[in-house]
Design a protein around this motif. Structure first.
Motif, PDB file in Angstrom:
ATOM      1  N   SER A   1       0.830   6.750 -20.233  1.00 13.18           N
ATOM      2  CA  SER A   1       0.301   6.109 -21.436  1.00 13.18           C
ATOM      3  C   SER A   1      -1.085   5.546 -21.174  1.00 13.18           C
ATOM      4  CB  SER A   1       1.228   4.986 -21.901  1.00 13.18           C
ATOM      5  OG  SER A   1       2.470   5.498 -22.282  1.00 13.18           O
ATOM      6  N   ILE A   2      -1.255   4.901 -20.042  1.00 12.95           N
ATOM      7  CA  ILE A   2      -2.569   4.371 -19.678  1.00 12.95           C
ATOM      8  C   ILE A   2      -3.565   5.528 -19.551  1.00 12.95           C
ATOM      9  CG2 ILE A   2      -3.925   3.242 -17.865  1.00 12.95           C
ATOM     10  CD1 ILE A   2      -1.412   1.617 -17.176  1.00 12.95           C
ATOM     11  N   GLY A   3      -3.158   6.568 -18.841  1.00 18.67           N
ATOM     12  CA  GLY A   3      -4.026   7.731 -18.647  1.00 18.67           C
ATOM     13  C   GLY A   3      -4.396   8.405 -19.955  1.00 18.67           C
TER      14      GLY A   3
ATOM     15  N   VAL B   1      10.451   0.883 -19.639  1.00 17.85           N
ATOM     16  CA  VAL B   1      10.318   2.336 -19.547  1.00 17.85           C
ATOM     17  C   VAL B   1      10.041   2.699 -18.097  1.00 17.85           C
ATOM     18  CG1 VAL B   1       9.477   2.648 -21.905  1.00 17.85           C
ATOM     19  CG2 VAL B   1       7.842   2.333 -20.074  1.00 17.85           C
ATOM     20  N   ASP B   2      10.176   3.968 -17.786  1.00 22.97           N
ATOM     21  CA  ASP B   2       9.880   4.445 -16.438  1.00 22.97           C
ATOM     22  C   ASP B   2       8.415   4.186 -16.120  1.00 22.97           C
ATOM     23  OD1 ASP B   2      10.881   6.120 -14.105  1.00 22.97           O
ATOM     24  OD2 ASP B   2       9.055   7.191 -14.692  1.00 22.97           O
ATOM     25  N   ILE B   3       8.137   3.860 -14.889  1.00 23.86           N
ATOM     26  CA  ILE B   3       6.778   3.541 -14.464  1.00 23.86           C
ATOM     27  C   ILE B   3       5.840   4.735 -14.692  1.00 23.86           C
ATOM     28  CG2 ILE B   3       6.814   4.196 -12.024  1.00 23.86           C
ATOM     29  CD1 ILE B   3       5.739   0.776 -12.983  1.00 23.86           C
ATOM     30  N   SER B   4       6.353   5.950 -14.557  1.00 20.98           N
ATOM     31  CA  SER B   4       5.540   7.152 -14.796  1.00 20.98           C
ATOM     32  C   SER B   4       5.134   7.245 -16.263  1.00 20.98           C
ATOM     33  CB  SER B   4       6.305   8.409 -14.399  1.00 20.98           C
ATOM     34  OG  SER B   4       6.593   8.384 -13.026  1.00 20.98           O
ATOM     35  N   THR B   5       6.046   6.909 -17.153  1.00 23.11           N
ATOM     36  CA  THR B   5       5.750   6.924 -18.588  1.00 23.11           C
ATOM     37  C   THR B   5       4.637   5.934 -18.892  1.00 23.11           C
ATOM     38  OG1 THR B   5       8.039   7.501 -19.075  1.00 23.11           O
ATOM     39  CG2 THR B   5       6.738   6.608 -20.890  1.00 23.11           C
TER      40      THR B   5
ATOM     41  N   LYS C   1       0.816  -1.218   0.000  1.00 24.87           N
ATOM     42  CA  LYS C   1       0.000   0.000   0.000  1.00 24.87           C
ATOM     43  C   LYS C   1       0.847   1.265   0.000  1.00 24.87           C
ATOM     44  CE  LYS C   1      -4.003  -2.108   1.995  1.00 24.87           C
ATOM     45  NZ  LYS C   1      -5.348  -1.836   2.248  1.00 24.87           N
ATOM     46  N   ARG C   2       1.961   1.230   0.699  1.00 25.49           N
ATOM     47  CA  ARG C   2       2.819   2.413   0.755  1.00 25.49           C
ATOM     48  C   ARG C   2       3.389   2.741  -0.632  1.00 25.49           C
ATOM     49  NH1 ARG C   2       7.297   4.153   5.118  1.00 25.49           N
ATOM     50  NH2 ARG C   2       8.193   5.824   3.894  1.00 25.49           N
ATOM     51  N   THR C   3       3.803   1.723  -1.368  1.00 26.41           N
ATOM     52  CA  THR C   3       4.317   1.926  -2.730  1.00 26.41           C
ATOM     53  C   THR C   3       3.214   2.486  -3.617  1.00 26.41           C
ATOM     54  OG1 THR C   3       5.899   0.122  -2.449  1.00 26.41           O
ATOM     55  CG2 THR C   3       5.407   0.792  -4.699  1.00 26.41           C
ATOM     56  N   PHE C   4       2.006   1.943  -3.465  1.00 24.66           N
ATOM     57  CA  PHE C   4       0.858   2.429  -4.224  1.00 24.66           C
ATOM     58  C   PHE C   4       0.622   3.913  -3.939  1.00 24.66           C
ATOM     59  CE2 PHE C   4      -3.663   3.460  -4.378  1.00 24.66           C
ATOM     60  CZ  PHE C   4      -3.991   3.065  -5.670  1.00 24.66           C
ATOM     61  N   GLU C   5       0.611   4.277  -2.673  1.00 23.31           N
ATOM     62  CA  GLU C   5       0.373   5.669  -2.284  1.00 23.31           C
ATOM     63  C   GLU C   5       1.469   6.585  -2.803  1.00 23.31           C
ATOM     64  OE1 GLU C   5      -0.057   5.555   1.975  1.00 23.31           O
ATOM     65  OE2 GLU C   5      -1.968   4.496   1.853  1.00 23.31           O
ATOM     66  N   GLU C   6       2.717   6.156  -2.702  1.00 22.26           N
ATOM     67  CA  GLU C   6       3.842   6.963  -3.203  1.00 22.26           C
ATOM     68  C   GLU C   6       3.728   7.177  -4.712  1.00 22.26           C
ATOM     69  OE1 GLU C   6       7.451   5.038  -1.934  1.00 22.26           O
ATOM     70  OE2 GLU C   6       7.104   5.543   0.174  1.00 22.26           O
ATOM     71  N   LEU C   7       3.424   6.106  -5.425  1.00 20.67           N
ATOM     72  CA  LEU C   7       3.252   6.196  -6.875  1.00 20.67           C
ATOM     73  C   LEU C   7       2.123   7.170  -7.202  1.00 20.67           C
ATOM     74  CD1 LEU C   7       3.856   5.000  -9.763  1.00 20.67           C
ATOM     75  CD2 LEU C   7       2.009   3.395  -9.289  1.00 20.67           C
TER      76      LEU C   7
END
Length: 181
Positions: free
Chosen positions: A77-79, A69-73, A16-22
């Motif tokens: 893309s999904i968004g 690729v970076d997780i943000s990228t 959950k902490r990783t999810f929240e940070e992301l």
């Protein structure tokens, strides 16, 4: 294990902490990026939340195990795909040069993404009319192959698949030529 793979492993484990940070790390930049599509802020927030959930679900299903690729990228893309879907649902259009449908591209940052989109638009314009129709119907209008086959009078779905494949290959080659030339 790389930093990205470690993050993916923690998401797979349901941390959950990783999810929240992301979620918090990318929220502001995603909303700023998405403003250009002129969708209400509440809808954009819903889209962002859905995109984060989809990313986590993909991680848990093992779909991100070989992500390069970076997780943000990946999240953006999904968004972006969800935004296009929302615009389509509202009968609003997105210019073809805005659509990135070559998922194997790696985009380091927004400038790289803008360059890729520009190259995509230039390459797309150089394609023949039939290739443009096939790719536009499949990727932008999200039509099924059966529908495209009927709309464009292809003799079989296999012929259409081969045509789509050739068109994508040609588009990638045009983009590569433009990059190198």
């Amino acid at each position: 294990m790389s930093k990205i793979q470690g993050l993916i492993a923690r998401l797979k484990d349901g941390d959950k902490r990783t999810f929240e940070e992301l979620y918090l790390k990318n929220k502001k930049s995603f909303l700023l990026f998405a403003k250009r599509y002129q969708i209400h802020q509440d809808e954009l927030l819903d889209i962002y939340q859905d995109a984060v959930i989809a990313l986590c679900e993909n991680a848990q299903k093992g779909k991100l195990d070989s992500l390069n690729v970076d997780i943000s990228t990946y999240l953006f893309s999904i968004g972006k795909f969800m935004i296009y879907k929302q615009l389509k649902h509202q009968n609003r259009s997105v210019p073809i040069e805005e659509i990135t449908f070559l998922p194997d591209w790696e985009m380091e940052d927004e400038e790289d993404e803008k360059e890729q989109i520009q190259l995509l638009g230039i390459g797309f314009q150089k394609l023949g009319e039939q290739c443009q129709k096939v790719l536009r119907l499949f990727y932008y209008e999200e039509k099924k192959l059966d529908e495209i086959q009927n709309l464009l009078n292809y003799s079989s779905k296999d012929v259409l698949k081969a045509q789509k494949s050739r068109c994508l290959k040609q588009l990638k080659e045009l983009i590569q030529q433009k990059k190198n030339g």
